[in-house]
Design a protein around this motif. Structure first.
Motif, short mmCIF file in Angstrom:
data_model
loop_
_atom_site.label_atom_id
_atom_site.label_comp_id
_atom_site.label_asym_id
_atom_site.label_seq_id
_atom_site.Cartn_x
_atom_site.Cartn_y
_atom_site.Cartn_z
N ALA A 133 -4.63 1.68 -4.83
CA ALA A 133 -4.80 3.09 -5.19
C ALA A 133 -4.17 4.01 -4.15
CB ALA A 133 -6.27 3.41 -5.37
N CYS A 134 -4.06 3.53 -2.92
CA CYS A 134 -3.45 4.34 -1.85
C CYS A 134 -1.92 4.28 -1.85
CB CYS A 134 -3.94 3.85 -0.48
SG CYS A 134 -5.69 4.15 -0.22
N LYS A 135 -1.38 3.35 -2.61
CA LYS A 135 0.07 3.18 -2.63
C LYS A 135 0.71 4.41 -3.29
CE LYS A 135 3.60 -0.13 -3.96
NZ LYS A 135 3.85 -1.41 -4.60
N SER B 67 -11.28 -3.44 -0.64
CA SER B 67 -10.79 -4.23 -1.77
C SER B 67 -9.31 -3.96 -2.05
CB SER B 67 -11.61 -3.92 -3.02
OG SER B 67 -11.36 -2.59 -3.42
N ASP B 68 -8.69 -4.92 -2.75
CA ASP B 68 -7.29 -4.76 -3.12
C ASP B 68 -7.10 -3.57 -4.05
OD1 ASP B 68 -6.40 -6.90 -1.65
OD2 ASP B 68 -6.59 -8.34 -3.30
N ALA C 206 2.17 -4.49 5.84
CA ALA C 206 1.46 -5.77 5.68
C ALA C 206 0.38 -5.91 6.74
CB ALA C 206 2.44 -6.93 5.76
N ASN C 207 0.68 -5.51 7.97
CA ASN C 207 -0.33 -5.56 9.04
C ASN C 207 -1.49 -4.61 8.74
OD1 ASN C 207 1.05 -7.49 10.52
ND2 ASN C 207 2.17 -5.96 11.72
N LEU C 208 -1.17 -3.41 8.24
CA LEU C 208 -2.24 -2.47 7.89
C LEU C 208 -3.11 -3.01 6.76
CD1 LEU C 208 -0.43 1.00 8.07
CD2 LEU C 208 -2.16 0.10 9.63
N CYS C 209 -2.49 -3.68 5.77
CA CYS C 209 -3.27 -4.27 4.67
C CYS C 209 -4.19 -5.37 5.20
CB CYS C 209 -2.33 -4.83 3.60
SG CYS C 209 -1.54 -3.54 2.62
N ARG C 210 -3.69 -6.21 6.11
CA ARG C 210 -4.54 -7.25 6.70
C ARG C 210 -5.70 -6.63 7.47
NH1 ARG C 210 0.28 -10.01 7.28
NH2 ARG C 210 0.66 -9.32 9.41
N LEU C 211 -5.40 -5.57 8.19
CA LEU C 211 -6.45 -4.88 8.95
C LEU C 211 -7.49 -4.28 8.00
CD1 LEU C 211 -7.46 -3.85 11.73
CD2 LEU C 211 -6.06 -1.82 11.36
N ALA C 212 -7.05 -3.68 6.91
CA ALA C 212 -7.97 -3.09 5.94
C ALA C 212 -8.84 -4.18 5.31
CB ALA C 212 -7.19 -2.33 4.87
N LYS C 213 -8.24 -5.34 5.01
CA LYS C 213 -9.02 -6.43 4.43
C LYS C 213 -10.05 -6.97 5.41
CE LYS C 213 -5.76 -7.91 0.94
NZ LYS C 213 -4.93 -8.97 0.40
N SER C 214 -9.72 -6.90 6.71
CA SER C 214 -10.70 -7.35 7.70
C SER C 214 -11.92 -6.43 7.73
CB SER C 214 -10.06 -7.45 9.08
OG SER C 214 -9.78 -6.17 9.59
#
Length: 142
Positions: A95-97, A89-90, A77-85
């Motif tokens: 696609a990386c999942k 895009s979602d 979740a922290n990595l997703c927030r960092l990527a969104k910063s």
């Protein structure tokens, strides 16, 4: 019985002696049966103790793994927030999942069967160890 032979054998003493022999025989049969029951009870209690220990160890392991999963979920979740910063895009994140295969979970009866096999293996191991010790004692006596 020796008293009957000292004072002589009479029809009445034979009946009394036979009665005593029957009572002793029944008493001995009851003692053997009781010993079998006590042995079976102790064996089952041992298996229950082993299974309780195994259950406790598995519960601890499940708790540790649950905590580990939670920490990994927080990390993702922290990595997703960092990527969104960084304006990712979602769609690109999804696609990386990694693809996860469905794991067929064993049934409860399979788990109980494996625990039973394990406890039976321990019992047979202890019996074999006792038999080996008996053989060693017999060899030492020779």
């Amino acid at each position: 019985m020796d008293i009957y032979f000292i004072y002589g054998v009479s029809p009445e003493s034979v009946n009394n002696g036979a009665t005593i022999l029957v009572i002793f025989l029944l008493w001995r049969i009851l003692r053997v049966f009781n010993a079998l029951l006590v042995t079976a009870k102790k064996r089952l209690q041992f298996r229950i103790r082993v299974q309780k220990r195994m259950r406790k160890a598995l519960e601890d392991k499940i708790e540790n793994l649950s905590e580990e999963i939670k920490s990994y979920e927080d990390y993702v979740a922290n990595l997703c927030r960092l990527a969104k910063s960084y304006d990712i895009s979602d769609y690109k994140l999804k696609a990386c999942k990694p693809l996860v295969k469905q794991i067929k979970r064993p049934s409860t009866s399979a788990g109980l069967a494996s625990m039973m096999q394990m406890s039976m293996g321990l019992m047979h191991g202890m019996n074999n160890m006792a038999a080996n010790n008996k053989k060693d004692e017999d060899i030492d006596e020779i």
